[in-house]
Design a protein around this motif. Structure first.
Motif, PDB file in Angstrom:
ATOM      1  N   GLU A  38       0.777  -1.175  -0.035  1.00  0.00           N
ATOM      2  CA  GLU A  38      -0.183   0.006   0.011  1.00  0.00           C
ATOM      3  C   GLU A  38       0.901   1.255   0.053  1.00  0.00           C
ATOM      4  OE1 GLU A  38      -2.719  -1.042   3.317  1.00  0.00           O
ATOM      5  OE2 GLU A  38      -4.180  -1.423   1.903  1.00  0.00           O
ATOM      6  N   ALA A  56      -6.497   1.342  -5.214  1.00  0.00           N
ATOM      7  CA  ALA A  56      -7.378   1.104  -4.482  1.00  0.00           C
ATOM      8  C   ALA A  56      -7.642  -0.498  -4.374  1.00  0.00           C
ATOM      9  CB  ALA A  56      -8.825   1.730  -4.812  1.00  0.00           C
ATOM     10  N   GLU A 110      -8.902  -0.864 -12.252  1.00  0.00           N
ATOM     11  CA  GLU A 110      -8.350  -0.176 -11.098  1.00  0.00           C
ATOM     12  C   GLU A 110      -6.704  -0.490 -11.063  1.00  0.00           C
ATOM     13  OE1 GLU A 110     -11.626  -1.180  -7.826  1.00  0.00           O
ATOM     14  OE2 GLU A 110     -10.407  -2.974  -8.594  1.00  0.00           O
TER      15      GLU A 110
END
Length: 189
Positions: A160, A167, A187
């Motif tokens: 992350e 996302a 995404e």
């Protein structure tokens, strides 16, 4: 199989895949023994499954397992470094349990894990070397609305931090929701 992806395939990746019969092509990247390719073939009965690994030894084991399950007509084994040998193939679903062990962790692995080839475990200093390569190329390998599902071990925070604008959907497994992520083609970074 040790991969948490196997339990998700048993559920046909519901609710993210609404029509399992609509999945006609699956890629198992870093297949190892071929267990996820076999699970995918059972979960998506109309799919052709490509199973890729860089290791000829792993592919030999996968070939035995695929034959044991009588799936040689549906699962194609390919020796390749990530996507290199695929040409222009595109998939509805890509699953991967790639190597994800950090360099520091490699030095302190229990004896049980050291029996595995280092190639099957190690993925650079932060454990994300192969995951980065997958994320960099997966968009071109997925069909519109295709899905990427990747297991990353204990590297959620690092992932992350490395991709702050992505996302990730973290899938709930028996071990929790920090080991396997899902991204749609749209995404992907």
């Amino acid at each position: 199989p040790r991969s948490f992806i196997a339990e998700l395939l048993c559920e046909q990746l519901a609710p993210w895949i609404e029509d399992p019969d609509g999945v006609t092509s699956v890629l198992d990247l870093c297949t190892g023994s071929g267990c996820l390719a076999i699970f995918a073939a059972h979960a998506f009965p109309k799919a052709r499954v490509d199973a890729i690994d860089i290791s000829p030894d792993a592919l030999a084991v996968a070939a035995r397992n695929v034959a044991d399950y009588h799936l040689a007509e549906r699962i194609r084994l390919i020796e390749s470094d990530v996507f290199a040998a695929l040409g222009k193939e595109r998939y509805d679903l890509i699953v991967s349990n790639p190597p994800y062990v950090k360099a520091e962790s490699m030095r302190s692995l229990p004896a049980e894990y050291r029996r595995e080839p280092e190639l099957a475990l190690a993925s650079g200093d932060d454990g994300l070397e192969l995951t980065r390569a997958i994320l960099a190329a997966a968009r071109q390998r997925l069909r519109p609305n295709g899905l990427l599902v990747v297991e990353i071990g204990h590297n959620r925070e690092e992932l992350e931090a490395a991709f702050p604008d992505t996302a990730f959907t973290w899938l709930d497994t028996t071990a929790g929701d920090q080991y396997v992520f899902l991204l749609s083609r749209e995404e992907l970074p």
